[in-house]
Write an enzyme that holds these catalytic residues in place. Structure first.
Site, PDB file in Angstrom:
ATOM      1  N   ASP A 246     -15.957  21.464 -42.338  1.00 37.77           N
ATOM      2  CA  ASP A 246     -17.042  22.099 -43.085  1.00 37.77           C
ATOM      3  C   ASP A 246     -17.394  23.510 -42.620  1.00 37.77           C
ATOM      4  OD1 ASP A 246     -18.091  21.370 -40.666  1.00 37.77           O
ATOM      5  OD2 ASP A 246     -19.912  20.468 -41.476  1.00 37.77           O
ATOM      6  N   GLU A 247     -16.519  24.150 -41.846  1.00 35.79           N
ATOM      7  CA  GLU A 247     -16.832  25.510 -41.417  1.00 35.79           C
ATOM      8  C   GLU A 247     -15.547  26.301 -41.163  1.00 35.79           C
ATOM      9  OE1 GLU A 247     -18.440  26.044 -37.409  1.00 35.79           O
ATOM     10  OE2 GLU A 247     -18.133  23.900 -37.072  1.00 35.79           O
TER      11      GLU A 247
ATOM     12  N   ASP B 235     -20.631  28.095 -42.933  1.00 36.15           N
ATOM     13  CA  ASP B 235     -20.894  26.721 -42.499  1.00 36.15           C
ATOM     14  C   ASP B 235     -21.591  25.985 -43.642  1.00 36.15           C
ATOM     15  OD1 ASP B 235     -21.123  24.461 -40.976  1.00 36.15           O
ATOM     16  OD2 ASP B 235     -22.207  25.408 -39.329  1.00 36.15           O
TER      17      ASP B 235
END
Length: 424
Positions: A131-132, A37
């Protein structure tokens, strides 16, 4: 606390104050799932491009009273600033915060680079959002080493090649890996040994379990269930009777059972768009025009993904932040913007009888399935389907937005920003 092995530093919640990280040797046998993350991703990108912002409270969002926080630096989070919070409220909590406009193209560019780095370690990468991602590194041991070593290497690669910080959780299941990455933030690594999974889970509050929102948490608390350990010890029949299928799922998670694999091909479960107006809207014509725009965009996305949806949902948020969602399921799936608009407009007529001021409107398609090449013998959307596909072809050749429904050429209310929503 031995659950993470080695020694630990305790520092955040979403502001990093309860941060827990693994240092030193740890037994990562069987802990083949990584959740990576990126830390405060949008804010971190802004700091990367503008180093003078480093160490300062930073809010990514439009500097208007109707915008919401897209991301915030940890310096701002320590004042209580959170994502999805109105910017005006965030500035009351942190008056010295610097507000910068989102730059989605830049974030997408760096996200793509980060995902490429992940795939260098393993082809089994499941992006969850911009974003992860989850990674299965079970096949990478011989080449790259143990899961903990791979996680540390990934963080180093990402930092060296993009300048961005990342936190990684390492565990035997996706659920625990995601919890671990959250505890490791910011810029940390936390390994949960498989043998200590329950010791890690059970002290947590019930709200840590996936699918437990405020209403479900209240229901569980009313049953005397306040920790994950309480859920794990509760009779499954009780949870299923009170919460249905979700009750069994919670019991499984509380007992460390999560059999989901890392899926490299992500099937979207819903596609939608929503708009927050800068000023409250009470004009039905304005709302209908906005519905048409949102429905057209959602339909375009569906066709690009070769999908169609059966359930049309309308979302309204009033000026007092009261939010309602209403849905209508169609007899057949569709990717036609005109059809989606008509269903959403019908829902608007049903629920908006009081003409209360609207600050946000949204359209979403659920129950997605592969679009059928040959429609039914009698196809009420045939004309519009052909028209919209022709527009798709023109857009592909000359650029998006070159053609649009005539009603969208009129004046629109000023808007804070259009948000895309995709759920897998």
């Amino acid at each position: 606390m031995s659950v993470v092995g080695g020694t630990m530093d305790a520092m955040g919640r979403s502001d990093g104050s309860d941060r827990v990280v693994t240092r030193g040797p740890v037994d990562d046998t069987g802990a083949n799932i990584l959740h990576v993350d990126m830390d405060a991703f949008y804010a971190s990108v802004e700091v990367l491009d503008r180093p003078e912002l480093r160490g300062k409270p930073l809010i990514v969002g439009h500097a208007t009273g109707r915008s919401v926080v897209s991301s915030a630096s940890y310096e701002a989070r320590r004042f209580g600033v959170r994502s999805a919070q109105p910017v005006a409220q965030a500035l009351r909590l942190c008056p010295d915060a610097i507000v910068v406009n989102p730059r989605m193209e830049r974030y997408a560019e760096l996200s793509q680079r980060v995902m490429q780095i992940f795939r260098r370690a393993t082809p089994l990468v499941e992006p969850v959002s911009i974003d992860e991602a989850f990674l299965d590194v079970s096949g990478a041991r011989k080449l790259l080493g143990s899961p903990a070593h791979i996680a540390a290497q990934l963080r180093e690669w990402v930092r060296h090649e993009t300048g961005l910080p990342a936190s990684v959780g390492v565990a035997g299941t996706k659920f625990v890996a995601k919890l671990a990455s959250g505890r490791a933030k910011p810029d940390g690594l936390l390994v949960v040994p498989v043998a200590e999974t329950l010791a890690f889970l059970h002290p947590l509050p019930v709200g840590a379990l996936w699918g437990v929102g405020p209403a479900t948490q209240t229901s569980l608390n009313n049953l005397g269930l306040r920790t994950v350990a309480d859920i794990a010890a509760a009779p499954r029949e009780l949870l299923e009777r009170r919460l249905g299928v979700g009750g069994l799922r919670l019991w499984q998670l509380a007992n460390g059972i999560d059999v989901r694999d890392v899926e490299t091909v992500r099937v979207e479960k819903s596609i939608g768009h929503e708009e927050t107006f800068e000023f409250d809207v009470t004009d039905p014509a304005v709302l209908r025009r906005e519905l048409l725009r949102l429905a057209s965009r959602a339909a375009e996305r569906l066709r690009q993904a070769a999908l169609a949806g059966r359930t049309v949902s309308l979302k309204l948020r009033y000026s007092d932040f009261r939010t309602i969602t209403r849905s209508r399921t169609l007899p057949e799936s569709t990717s036609v913007g005109k059809r989606i608009y008509e269903e959403a407009a019908g829902l608007l007529d049903e629920v908006w009888g009081d003409r209360a001021p609207i600050r946000l409107i949204g359209v979403r398609l659920d129950q997605l399935e592969a679009e059928i090449g040959q429609p039914a013998l009698w196809d009420p959307d045939e004309t519009w389907r052909d028209t919209e596909r022709a527009v798709d072809g023109i857009a592909a050749k000359f650029g998006a937005g070159i053609l649009a429904p005539a009603s969208l050429l009129g004046t629109k209310p000023r808007q804070v920003g259009d948000s895309d929503h995709y759920r897998g």
